[in-house]
Design an enzyme around this catalytic site. Sequence first.
Site, PDB file in Angstrom:
ATOM      1  N   MET A  30     -26.580  13.726  34.815  1.00 42.76           N
ATOM      2  CA  MET A  30     -27.818  14.421  34.461  1.00 42.76           C
ATOM      3  C   MET A  30     -27.527  15.911  34.310  1.00 42.76           C
ATOM      4  SD  MET A  30     -30.928  12.381  36.198  1.00 42.76           S
ATOM      5  CE  MET A  30     -30.846  13.121  37.805  1.00 42.76           C
ATOM      6  N   LEU A  33     -23.294  20.343  35.769  1.00 40.27           N
ATOM      7  CA  LEU A  33     -22.038  19.762  36.253  1.00 40.27           C
ATOM      8  C   LEU A  33     -21.403  20.613  37.344  1.00 40.27           C
ATOM      9  CD1 LEU A  33     -20.391  18.608  32.870  1.00 40.27           C
ATOM     10  CD2 LEU A  33     -21.980  17.365  34.353  1.00 40.27           C
ATOM     11  N   GLU A  35     -18.030  20.267  40.631  1.00 37.06           N
ATOM     12  CA  GLU A  35     -16.700  19.685  40.865  1.00 37.06           C
ATOM     13  C   GLU A  35     -16.738  18.160  40.999  1.00 37.06           C
ATOM     14  OE1 GLU A  35     -13.659  20.975  40.797  1.00 37.06           O
ATOM     15  OE2 GLU A  35     -14.533  22.904  40.240  1.00 37.06           O
ATOM     16  N   GLY A  36     -17.851  17.650  41.538  1.00 42.65           N
ATOM     17  CA  GLY A  36     -17.976  16.192  41.679  1.00 42.65           C
ATOM     18  C   GLY A  36     -17.945  15.517  40.314  1.00 42.65           C
ATOM     19  N   HIS A  37     -18.770  16.028  39.374  1.00 45.91           N
ATOM     20  CA  HIS A  37     -18.781  15.451  38.022  1.00 45.91           C
ATOM     21  C   HIS A  37     -17.413  15.625  37.364  1.00 45.91           C
ATOM     22  CE1 HIS A  37     -23.187  16.688  38.336  1.00 45.91           C
ATOM     23  NE2 HIS A  37     -23.263  15.392  38.111  1.00 45.91           N
ATOM     24  N   GLY A 147     -20.050   8.270  40.865  1.00 48.57           N
ATOM     25  CA  GLY A 147     -19.605   8.888  42.112  1.00 48.57           C
ATOM     26  C   GLY A 147     -20.123   8.133  43.329  1.00 48.57           C
ATOM     27  N   GLN A 153     -26.775   3.685  44.436  1.00 45.01           N
ATOM     28  CA  GLN A 153     -26.784   3.603  42.965  1.00 45.01           C
ATOM     29  C   GLN A 153     -25.567   2.818  42.473  1.00 45.01           C
ATOM     30  OE1 GLN A 153     -27.982   6.807  40.025  1.00 45.01           O
ATOM     31  NE2 GLN A 153     -25.776   7.111  39.986  1.00 45.01           N
ATOM     32  N   SER A 186     -25.980  18.600  42.331  1.00 44.72           N
ATOM     33  CA  SER A 186     -26.690  19.586  41.500  1.00 44.72           C
ATOM     34  C   SER A 186     -27.863  20.181  42.277  1.00 44.72           C
ATOM     35  CB  SER A 186     -27.213  18.921  40.221  1.00 44.72           C
ATOM     36  OG  SER A 186     -26.143  18.300  39.554  1.00 44.72           O
TER      37      SER A 186
HETATM   38  O1  PAF Z   1     -26.334   9.688  38.978  1.00 46.59           O
HETATM   39  C1  PAF Z   1     -26.966  10.235  38.066  1.00 46.59           C
HETATM   40  O2  PAF Z   1     -26.743  11.404  37.722  1.00 46.59           O
HETATM   41  C2  PAF Z   1     -28.054   9.455  37.337  1.00 46.59           C
HETATM   42  O3  PAF Z   1     -28.745   8.627  38.218  1.00 46.59           O
HETATM   43  C3  PAF Z   1     -27.513   8.655  36.140  1.00 46.59           C
HETATM   44  C4  PAF Z   1     -26.532   7.581  36.575  1.00 46.59           C
HETATM   45  C5  PAF Z   1     -26.826   9.589  35.154  1.00 46.59           C
HETATM   46  C6  PAF Z   1     -28.666   7.958  35.416  1.00 46.59           C
HETATM   47  O4  PAF Z   1     -29.603   8.862  34.942  1.00 46.59           O
END
Ligand code: PAF
Length: 295
Positions: A30, A33, A35-37, A147, A153, A186
């Site tokens: 989402m 961004l 360091e995790g992303h 992650g 999730q 974030s």
């Molecule tokens: O983990 C996230 O950032 C969101 O839940 C995702 C997987 C991008 C779905 O919108």
Amino acid sequence: MKLIAKSAEMQSISESHRLAGKKIAVVPTMGYLHEGHISLIKKAKELADVVITTLFVNPTQFAPNEDFEKYPRSPERDYNLAQENGSDYLFNPATEEMYPGGFHSAINMTGITDKFEGEKRHNHFNGVATVVAKLFNITKPHIAVFGQKDYQQTLAIYQLVRDFLFDLKVVVAPTIRENDGLAMSSRNVYLSSAEREKAGVIYKSLSDALLVIEKGENRRKIINAVLHNTLRSVHEIKIDYASAADADTLEEPDVFLPGEHVILVIAVYLGKTRLIDNALITIPNDPHIKKHYFV
Ligand code: PAF
């Protein structure tokens, strides 16, 4: 790196990479961004020929009282970070592209999503599943990287992939932490400097609970008490939940058995900011802990 806003264009690019025999990895995000992303993008680069990072703040996974409007956004910075770290495409659709007029379908998840985040954030996982399914159909990946920070999730995504037979492999990469252990998120940007100083207590509570488990504790109530006691040492923290659960099913037995995988899950409010974190551990195979589950 190429910026793509239209689903049809992304689909046709992905299809041509597939026809050329290239392996595609997607990193759904989402944005904003950190360091995790970046670690997810790097992992994707290691595993695939073509990396697609998606950037979409998905409205359907936020409840009306949540932070959709103020969720931090910085698309230009995200573009640069994704590019610098090896992404080949940034798929950044508008809301109308993902949910055009006439879009009336949603995935309804139950089971693994009923408790913890699912219980506290009504409809959250339905929104996640719906958008992720659509992103999979748009980007046509062989691999999807998520992650561990959003542990429940990841279980929901495994479930989604199993239930709908998405022909891809889910890869889960470790949580990246700040120096004091705070999981990168974030939402950390919402914290005031005073709150930020206290946020390390979340990791401390996980570490304290991991330590007692390593020393032989396997009773869920005691493990939960350790999580709660450490969190309560910071008065500004309001606990949403803090629990040990079976790492695969999220069931909460009274006692965990040696060799079982346990997930410690935490959600707290620090001021107005809601933060989540988790830690995985396997109950040690130590004979002295048998006393707990035979009594
Ligand atoms: O983990 C996230 O950032 C969101 O839940 C995702 C997987 C991008 C779905 O919108």
